[in-house]
Design a protein around this motif. Structure first.
Motif, PDB file in Angstrom:
ATOM      1  N   VAL A  78       5.417   9.157   5.477  1.00  0.00           N
ATOM      2  CA  VAL A  78       6.625   8.345   5.335  1.00  0.00           C
ATOM      3  C   VAL A  78       6.250   6.901   5.030  1.00  0.00           C
ATOM      4  N   ARG A  79       5.203   6.408   5.663  1.00  0.00           N
ATOM      5  CA  ARG A  79       4.773   5.030   5.356  1.00  0.00           C
ATOM      6  C   ARG A  79       4.266   4.924   3.924  1.00  0.00           C
ATOM      7  N   LEU A  80       3.521   5.935   3.464  1.00  0.00           N
ATOM      8  CA  LEU A  80       3.059   5.932   2.075  1.00  0.00           C
ATOM      9  C   LEU A  80       4.232   5.967   1.101  1.00  0.00           C
ATOM     10  N   ALA A  81       5.267   6.722   1.454  1.00  0.00           N
ATOM     11  CA  ALA A  81       6.441   6.775   0.581  1.00  0.00           C
ATOM     12  C   ALA A  81       7.199   5.461   0.605  1.00  0.00           C
ATOM     13  N   ALA A  82       7.321   4.851   1.796  1.00  0.00           N
ATOM     14  CA  ALA A  82       8.041   3.583   1.893  1.00  0.00           C
ATOM     15  C   ALA A  82       7.323   2.467   1.164  1.00  0.00           C
ATOM     16  N   ASP A  83       6.011   2.503   1.128  1.00  0.00           N
ATOM     17  CA  ASP A  83       5.222   1.490   0.428  1.00  0.00           C
ATOM     18  C   ASP A  83       5.019   1.803  -1.053  1.00  0.00           C
ATOM     19  N   ARG A  84       5.679   2.843  -1.541  1.00  0.00           N
ATOM     20  CA  ARG A  84       5.615   3.251  -2.945  1.00  0.00           C
ATOM     21  C   ARG A  84       4.245   3.769  -3.352  1.00  0.00           C
ATOM     22  N   GLU A  85       3.384   4.057  -2.393  1.00  0.00           N
ATOM     23  CA  GLU A  85       2.072   4.580  -2.753  1.00  0.00           C
ATOM     24  C   GLU A  85       2.170   6.001  -3.276  1.00  0.00           C
TER      25      GLU A  85
END
Length: 388
Positions: A78-85
């Motif tokens: 979820v953090r990777l998705a939120a950071d657009r990674e």
């Protein structure tokens, strides 16, 4: 493993290590509070307390590893998705399964670790813990006798001392011994001292009375059906001794081993000499299948986390509904697993439920990650052609 895989795997592994250790320490702290009394009030050393409660840690790790694997996988992705990674990785041509590869690799390692814990480490540590607990309860009775407290030694022996002198002498002693079925004994003594012996601790009593209730059969020639009577037998003594380590069954150091401390082979094929009741045989079989299915939950929970994180659009201030849905699914699966375990323990015909609750969620989550192939999809109608 590519650099992207190493990047995601490193974040997952470090987070899993930190969360698992932290949660295990919290559970250990809450569970070990019941043993602090042995240190503060009953004379056990702090080192013994650490060693005794440390034997519980493997069982904690076996229980929380599936949960922490889900939490860490969901949080990191979820953090990777939120950071657009994840957007950048998809633009580079990585598929859903390629993005899932680091988490699945970590889940595979965790599954192997859970199998090792469930099949090897936990039974050994549980056996050692219960053996030590049995020794404290039945062999270390000297440290269990507190002044002004009715201390239970085993299930049918109670010792009370009004106070204890500095040299260890007990004053105002009461011993209630119900280990002989049908003939309980109550002993009152002015003083006494507990001394260790090869067979266990023994209390030597001075200047007291031994009171025992005895059943007296009816005299010869009494009419049939005449009930037996009881009488109180009182014996005064200047010195007497009571063995505090002897159990009511006369088993010495033997004890009944429960399902948690038996190996997988002992659960599935118990020794006939143990005379295991049928009720416990059902529990043993359910426990064996639980040990085999619980590690599979780790992989299923990981797939649920990936299905939640990779199939939705998460923003820094959005996507909470899908996140809540993933957490609710795992909570429901944990509850279903507990229900299935209880049902399987009562009725072995329910054992397939253990396998179903462990495997089916992972299959559904994998199908979701793959794009739900085979599901009918609504296709928009082509625009109507303009009339000539």
């Amino acid at each position: 493993m590519t650099r992207l895989d190493s990047y995601i795997f490193r974040q997952l592994a470090l987070a899993l290590l930190a969360v698992t250790i932290g949660l295990a320490a919290l559970v250990w702290l809450t569970q070990s509070l019941r043993f602090i009394e042995l240190v503060l009030d009953r004379g056990l050393s702090f080192l013994v307390f650490i060693e005794l409660t440390g034997l519980l840690l493997p069982s904690f790790f076996a229980v929380i590893l599936p949960i922490t694997t889900f939490v860490v996988t969901l949080f990191v992705y979820v953090r990777l998705a939120a950071d657009r990674e994840l957007v950048v990785m998809r633009a580079a041509g990585l598929s859903q399964w390629r993005l899932s590869r680091p988490a699945l690799g970590l889940a595979a390692i965790t599954v192997g670790l859970c199998y090792w814990l469930n099949l090897d480490v936990v039974p050994a540590t549980q056996a050692a813990f219960r053996a030590w607990q049995f020794e404290i309860r039945n062999q270390l009775a000297a440290i269990l006798v507190q002044e002004g407290v009715f201390s239970s030694v085993g299930d049918d022996l109670t010792v009370y001392a009004r106070y204890r002198d500095k040299d260890g002498t007990l004053r105002g002693i009461l011993v209630h011994d119900a280990r002989e079925r049908g003939a309980p004994v109550t002993i009152l003594a002015e003083a006494g001292r507990i001394t260790p012996t090869p067979s266990g601790p023994r209390v030597t009593l001075e200047n007291g009375q031994r009171q025992q209730v005895e059943r007296v059969p009816p005299p010869a020639g009494s009419p049939p059906g005449t009930p037996a009577t009881t009488r109180l037998s009182v014996l005064s003594f200047s010195e007497n001794s009571v063995d505090l380590a002897r159990t009511s069954r006369g088993e010495g150091d033997s004890r009944y081993r429960n399902a948690q401390e038996r190996t997988l082979d002992e659960l599935l094929h118990p020794d006939p000499a143990d005379n295991v009741p049928e009720r416990d045989l059902r529990r043993f079989r359910a426990e064996a299948h639980r040990r085999l299915t619980d590690p599979i939950n780790t992989l299923s929970f990981c797939l649920v986390a990936l299905a939640t994180a990779l199939t939705g659009q998460f923003r820094r201030h959005g996507g909470g509904l899908r996140l809540f849905t993933g957490i609710a699914v795992v909570v429901a699966l944990l509850a279903a697993g507990l229900i299935a375990g209880n049902l399987a323990g009562r009725q072995n015909a329910m054992i397939p439920l253990l396998w179903l609750t462990a495997i089916l969620p992972g299959v559904v989550a994998a199908w979701t990650i793959a794009g739900m192939p085979g599901l009918p999809r609504h296709r928009p109608r082509p625009p109507a052609a303009d009339p000539a």
